[in-house]
Design an enzyme around this catalytic site. Structure first.
Site, short mmCIF file in Angstrom:
data_model
loop_
_atom_site.label_atom_id
_atom_site.label_comp_id
_atom_site.label_asym_id
_atom_site.label_seq_id
_atom_site.Cartn_x
_atom_site.Cartn_y
_atom_site.Cartn_z
N GLU A 178 1.54 4.54 -2.98
CA GLU A 178 1.37 4.95 -4.38
C GLU A 178 2.70 5.24 -5.06
O GLU A 178 2.88 4.95 -6.25
CB GLU A 178 0.44 6.17 -4.46
CG GLU A 178 -1.03 5.85 -4.24
CD GLU A 178 -1.38 5.54 -2.78
OE1 GLU A 178 -0.54 5.82 -1.89
OE2 GLU A 178 -2.48 5.01 -2.53
N PHE B 277 -8.29 6.09 -5.70
CA PHE B 277 -9.05 7.33 -5.83
C PHE B 277 -8.06 8.44 -6.14
O PHE B 277 -6.92 8.42 -5.66
CB PHE B 277 -9.79 7.67 -4.52
CG PHE B 277 -10.92 6.74 -4.20
CD1 PHE B 277 -12.23 7.06 -4.56
CD2 PHE B 277 -10.70 5.56 -3.53
CE1 PHE B 277 -13.28 6.20 -4.27
CE2 PHE B 277 -11.73 4.69 -3.23
CZ PHE B 277 -13.03 5.02 -3.59
N PRO C 130 0.92 10.98 -3.17
CA PRO C 130 2.19 10.34 -2.77
C PRO C 130 2.99 9.84 -3.98
O PRO C 130 4.19 9.66 -3.89
CB PRO C 130 1.73 9.17 -1.90
CG PRO C 130 0.41 9.59 -1.37
CD PRO C 130 -0.22 10.38 -2.48
N GLY D 40 -7.64 11.27 -5.04
CA GLY D 40 -7.07 11.99 -3.89
C GLY D 40 -5.86 11.30 -3.29
O GLY D 40 -5.15 11.88 -2.47
N PHE D 41 -5.61 10.06 -3.72
CA PHE D 41 -4.46 9.32 -3.19
C PHE D 41 -3.29 9.29 -4.16
O PHE D 41 -2.32 8.58 -3.95
CB PHE D 41 -4.86 7.87 -2.86
CG PHE D 41 -6.02 7.76 -1.92
CD1 PHE D 41 -6.24 8.71 -0.94
CD2 PHE D 41 -6.92 6.71 -2.02
CE1 PHE D 41 -7.32 8.62 -0.07
CE2 PHE D 41 -8.00 6.60 -1.16
CZ PHE D 41 -8.21 7.57 -0.18
N HIS E 164 -11.85 11.59 -1.90
CA HIS E 164 -12.43 10.56 -2.77
C HIS E 164 -13.24 11.16 -3.92
O HIS E 164 -13.94 10.42 -4.60
CB HIS E 164 -13.34 9.62 -1.97
CG HIS E 164 -12.62 8.71 -1.04
ND1 HIS E 164 -12.01 9.15 0.10
CD2 HIS E 164 -12.41 7.37 -1.06
CE1 HIS E 164 -11.46 8.13 0.74
NE2 HIS E 164 -11.68 7.03 0.05
N LEU F 31 0.82 -1.21 0.00
CA LEU F 31 0.00 0.00 0.00
C LEU F 31 0.86 1.26 0.00
O LEU F 31 1.22 1.76 1.07
CB LEU F 31 -0.92 -0.02 1.24
CG LEU F 31 -2.15 0.88 1.23
CD1 LEU F 31 -3.10 0.45 2.33
CD2 LEU F 31 -1.81 2.34 1.39
#
Lengths: 402, 342
Positions: free
Chosen positions: B75, B98, B104, B100-101, B144, B73
């Protein structure tokens, strides 16, 4: 001399973990710094005095290194140091935009670089001029980066040497992915297997990408050697700003071996790297190597180390010079005579002179280069910009003709 | 691939099917993986779970764990290792759960994915696709529902596209995978499973080019340009406008970088009016770029300033407020009215 063993590592069920896990800052600094000799777990085959130490584990990895081969490693180090000094001087003379010195790190780079086979891939940071040399990348091929005519000119596939990476730690993930690909293609499992090595510094170990690279490599058993050149300083920040533990010990938390090698000992660097790469080729990777060394010059030609470290420290490390110990060993054992050393010096001077001559004659790239290779496929937007700008420049040429 | 998998894929390919956008993406990925064994799918939960939106459903079962990687986990790790795999000769398709992630991984995207080809004078190719479910309207918690596509369209070296319907979803994902350039593929997540948007996907058809916008509905009163989830809003607005006697031309941008504004210029020269529609905050955005370039190219054809209907220049609000934040057909019609009143 204090060492990391002065405080114990917390073991499950070994007592009050909180106490064991919290050394004083002084202990932490002592543990890292003492390292004066690199600490008790430092792998060393050639002392700073040029004495050969035997190792039941690692001797077999350098059994083929006779006097002739050692003379070759010596020559490698002298040549890259000479080219490094010449480049540093050329920056001072305004011929290069910047230079990233490798002074003091020749053994770590030549030792690990010479351990690689043709099918291996190396992912450098931006100081790995010595590794580049071992991969057949001419200094002339990489000097464009520092002359600011180019970002990266060499054929990475031909040389097995990826482009330099400036953003700290990015290449650790890229290398791990490449190594995953080697594994997915079934290129590991025996002596003929492939491996990847990735170079980064002590400062990079604080980056998330390095942590993530360790996680990915462990999860996918990637055949990647993480080669950390701990040169004690991340620009002006010392290693104790990056870690409470000696860096090689971090590997344990990820579930693969970590080892600290004397980064100023070319023989030990060669042996340990060969061992680690062999582990990877056989599918037992990854491995972390911490090459304990010292950057004897500035981080780059833009910083001033006298602002952040004491001259005593530099003087102390000069006594552990990676080249001088090989010279002492060869001279003492009759492995080389003065004529050899003189010839290597002459070769190095010629090498540097050729580089200087090349740099002074380097042409600026044409303006159209700005637009080249942004994309693999054409981009209409960019094509229009190129056309408009070149036409604009042509207008000056026409005006000048009148 | 096993024989049974191949026959399943072949059967799916031979039939014209009415598919949702989600199913069309799944079939597109499946077809690309069948065609080239260097195509691998990687991301969090893309294997056994089939992705949080089930877009990769069944792929791991059929293609194995080495071609559909359930990753750790992180990005940056997903994208950074995909770069290495691409350099090695693979064609990775990364899923970011999503939009918004994605941040990273922003460093890897901007510093390595976008620039390796340029830095090496074309010696290193990064044939990488990053799939990004984006946009609001699903009643989610924060991070999200965002629309960060302008950030990526601003980065030289990246190509950025967005689909709005099942037919495009099927073809565009395959074309993005086949591209030698890195492609950010923005998917309208709230439309993934919309039954109303089921469309016939003919695998034997010849697709149009990936990097081209398209007129979806012709009209004469004003032009509305949109992309991704906003295309449905624009089409709904055009239907509603008919009742008021207004004929709106609707253009699906499809490619956000490089922008293909030729059809927009042509349209504006005929209608004289443009409304640029997007869920993203308007300031320094794709709609800003569209407005600027239409002004430069169509100045003498414009009957009114280019108007924009966008999200507000705020972080995405709590979902109980998103109906006010997201441009809807009424805000589009209001903009059309303001343009006509000029």
């Amino acid at each position: 001399m204090p060492s990391p063993e002065q405080w114990t590592h917390p073991e499950p069920g070994a007592g009050p973990a909180a106490e064991a896990a919290q050394p004083t800052p002084e202990q932490v600094i002592a543990g890292l710094r003492a390292t004066n000799e690199g600490g008790p777990e430092l792998t060393q085959l050639l002392t700073p005095e040029g004495e050969r130490l035997s190792s039941s584990v690692f001797d077999r990895y350098v059994a083929d290194i006779d006097s002739e081969a050692l003379r070759g490693l010596y020559r490698d180090m002298v040549l890259v140091r000479r080219a490094d000094r010449e480049s540093n001087a050329m920056q001072r003379q305004g011929q290069l935009g910047i230079w990233v010195p490798l002074l003091g790190q020749e053994a770590a780079q030549i030792g690990s670089g010479r351990a690689l086979k043709s099918g291996d891939m190396a992912f450098p940071s931006y100081r790995e001029h010595g590794v580049a040399y071992t991969r057949g990348v001419d200094f002339k091929e990489l000097i464009g980066i520092f002359r600011c005519t180019d970002h990266s000119g060499w054929d990475f596939k031909k040389h097995g040497f990826h482009p330099y990476t400036i953003v700290i730690g990015n290449q650790v993930l890229n290398a791990t992915g490449y190594a995953m690909g080697q594994k997915f293609e079934g290129k590991v499992g025996d002596d003929d297997g492939e491996a990847t090595i990735v170079y980064f510094g002590d400062g990079a170990t604080s980056q998330g990408d390095v942590h993530e690279g360790f996680v990915w490599a462990a999860v996918y058993d990637a055949p990647v050697v993480f080669f950390c050149q701990n040169n004690q300083w991340a620009i002006s920040e010392p290693t104790e700003r990056q870690s409470r533990l000696p860096l090689y010990q971090r590997a344990r938390g990820y579930g693969f071996p970590g080892i600290r090698v004397d980064g100023n000992d070319v023989l030990a660097c060669l042996a340990v790297s060969r061992w680690a790469l062999e582990e990877c080729r056989h599918g037992n990777g990854p491995v972390l190597i911490e090459a304990f060394t010292y950057r004897m010059d500035a981080h780059t030609t833009t910083d001033d180390p006298t602002r952040y470290r004491l001259s005593d420290e530099l003087e102390e490390w000069k006594l552990k010079d990676p080249i001088e110990r090989v010279r002492a060993y060869l001279a003492r054992g009759g492995g080389a005579d003065q004529a050899f050393f003189d010839q290597v010096q002459a070769d190095a001077d010629a090498f540097a002179a050729e580089l200087r001559e090349y740099v002074f004659s380097m042409a600026d790239p044409p303006p159209s280069r700005i637009f080249d290779n942004v994309y693999a496929d054409p981009s209409p937007v960019l094509d229009a910009q190129r056309e408009e700008f070149l036409s604009y420049l042509d207008g000056f040429a026409t005006a000048g003709e009148h | 691939m096993t024989a049974s998998v191949k026959s399943t894929v072949d059967a799916a390919k031979n039939d014209i099917q009415k598919l949702t956008i989600g199913k069309a993406l799944n079939l597109g990925l499946r077809t690309a993986m069948e065609a080239d064994d260097k195509v691998i799918v990687m991301g969090e939960d893309v294997g056994k779970l089939g992705g949080v939106f089930r877009i990769t459903d069944g792929l791991q079962k059929d293609f194995g764990e080495q071609r559909v990687l359930d990753t750790p986990l992180a990005e940056s790790g997903i994208i950074g290792t995909a770069v290495g795999l691409a350099v090695r000769g693979f064609r990775p398709v990364c899923e970011i759960q999503f939009e918004g992630f994605i941040f990273p991984g922003f460093d890897q995207i901007v510093s390595q994915v976008a620039k390796l080809h340029y830095r090496t004078q074309g010696k290193v190719k990064v044939p990488l696709v990053i799939r990004v479910p984006f946009g609001g309207g699903i009643g989610a918690v924060e991070h999200h529902s965002e629309s960060p596509e302008s950030l990526f369209a601003h980065v030289p070296g990246l190509k950025v596209v967005s689909c709005s319907n099942a037919v495009d979803a099927y073809w565009m994902i395959q074309q993005a995978i086949a591209s030698d350039d890195p492609v950010l593929f923005f998917e309208p997540k709230r439309l993934y499973h919309s039954g109303a948007l089921r469309a016939e996907v003919d695998p034997t058809a010849t697709p149009g080019p990936l990097f081209a916008s398209r007129v979806l509905r012709t009209g004469t009163t004003a032009t509305v340009v949109a992309y991704g989830p906003s295309v449905k809003v624009a089409l709904d607005a055009a239907t509603a406008a008919e009742e008021d006697g207004h004929s709106l031309e609707v253009i699906d941008l499809r490619t956000l970088s490089p922008l293909d504004l030729g059809p927009v210029f042509d349209s504006v020269r005929r209608t004289g009016r443009l409304v640029a529609l997007s869920e993203a905050p308007g300031e320094s955005s794709l709609t800003s770029e569209i407005a600027t370039r239409v002004q430069q190219e169509c100045f003498y054809s414009l009957e009114a300033p280019v108007l924009r209907v966008t999200g507000f220049d705020t972080p995405y609000p709590p979902a109980k407020l998103e109906e006010h934040y997201l441009p809807d057909l009424d805000r589009v019609l209001d903009a059309v009215d303001r343009s006509l009143a000029w």
